[in-house]
Design an enzyme around this catalytic site. Sequence first.
Site, short mmCIF file in Angstrom:
data_model
loop_
_atom_site.label_atom_id
_atom_site.label_comp_id
_atom_site.label_asym_id
_atom_site.label_seq_id
_atom_site.Cartn_x
_atom_site.Cartn_y
_atom_site.Cartn_z
N GLY A 8 6.05 127.16 121.26
CA GLY A 8 4.62 127.25 120.99
C GLY A 8 4.23 128.57 120.36
N GLY A 11 0.70 129.25 118.57
CA GLY A 11 -0.55 129.29 119.32
C GLY A 11 -0.95 130.71 119.67
N GLY A 14 1.60 132.00 122.35
CA GLY A 14 2.92 132.15 121.78
C GLY A 14 3.01 133.30 120.78
CE1 TYR A 134 -3.23 122.14 129.22
CE2 TYR A 134 -4.39 123.25 131.00
CZ TYR A 134 -3.55 123.29 129.91
OH TYR A 134 -3.02 124.49 129.51
CE LYS A 138 0.05 123.68 130.56
NZ LYS A 138 1.23 124.23 129.87
N PRO A 161 -2.12 131.82 134.12
CG PRO A 161 -2.05 131.61 131.79
CD PRO A 161 -1.30 131.25 133.04
CG LEU A 164 -5.19 133.09 128.53
CD1 LEU A 164 -3.92 132.43 128.03
CD2 LEU A 164 -4.90 134.48 129.09
CD1 TRP A 200 -22.25 122.89 124.53
CD2 TRP A 200 -20.76 121.78 125.77
NE1 TRP A 200 -21.75 121.88 123.75
CE2 TRP A 200 -20.83 121.17 124.49
CE3 TRP A 200 -19.89 121.25 126.71
CZ2 TRP A 200 -20.06 120.06 124.14
CZ3 TRP A 200 -19.12 120.15 126.37
CH2 TRP A 200 -19.21 119.56 125.11
CG ASP A 267 -22.93 123.97 134.40
OD1 ASP A 267 -23.12 124.46 133.28
OD2 ASP A 267 -23.80 123.91 135.28
#
Length: 312
Positions: A8, A11, A14, A134, A138, A161, A164, A200, A267
């Site tokens: 990666g 990205g 990466g 997701y 993970k 993390p 980010l 948002w 939210d």
Amino acid sequence: MKKIFIAGHRGMVGSALVRSAEARGGFEVLTATRDRLDLCDQASTFTYLAEEKPDIVVIAAAKVGGIHANSSYPADFIYENLVIAANLVEGSRQAGVGRVLFLGSTCIYPKLAPQPMPEDCLLTSPLEPTNEAYAIAKIAGLKLCQHYRAQHGLMYHSAMPTNLYGPGDNYHPENSHVIPALIRRFHEAKESGLGEVAIWGTGTPRREFLHVDDLAAACFHLLDLNDPPDWVNVGVGDDLPIMELAKLVAETVGFNGKIVTDPTKPDGTPRKLVDVSKIRATGWEPKVDFRDGLAGAYQDFLATLQTGAARL
């Protein structure tokens, strides 16, 4: 010199890892673009690792996005991230890779986890529905590393993390995370002379932000440890409301108009502050000041706009 494969590398994470490895020295950095290596293809991934025989694999490859992307494409998020993790972890084992660092996210923790969130609150209550797919992928990657370490005696471990930001971010209007989304929105409003920008949600959720270069430094710190935790939070240990963040980004960009909320939009999790006591006990702490980091991120956005390299 150790061979390190950074999956990666194009990205945001990466590319920060590549910069950090090259700055540190002592590494032969291996990378592969998608046209050469599709990490969702098991045979290709296993073959690549067997041929290159890296000493270290860092799994920074992932399908990522914000609330809209996660809630709109959950099947894509769970499938691609599960397959990437499984292919790289098992492929590394078969290729004799002695060290794997898997990068997850603090969205693995329950929606109503205690604040700040310690590592041991994992799987204690339901996840945030908007990014459940997701998060489950993970969690699976984290557990792969944990169980491969236990069963095979391999130093496979994970870092989680917090949110980010930094150079190389994705500025897509719908699929980006909050800081790049705000940078783009305020920049375009300033350029167009708009007097108002809507953000948002209610603006009340609190979020913690870590500069991607601090994450890269944390990763290499963890790779230097002889006995790292199975998984460890990486963050700054402080957070702020989204409305306050919006005001800081507007100030950084130079937008002087009004900021309003859009409560019809979700939210997400009310708060996502991580407990960073475990990684700090190993001697690591973040270095990048948040205002300086925002300024650098905006300058990177402007530079990539000029070169046509911005991920829009």
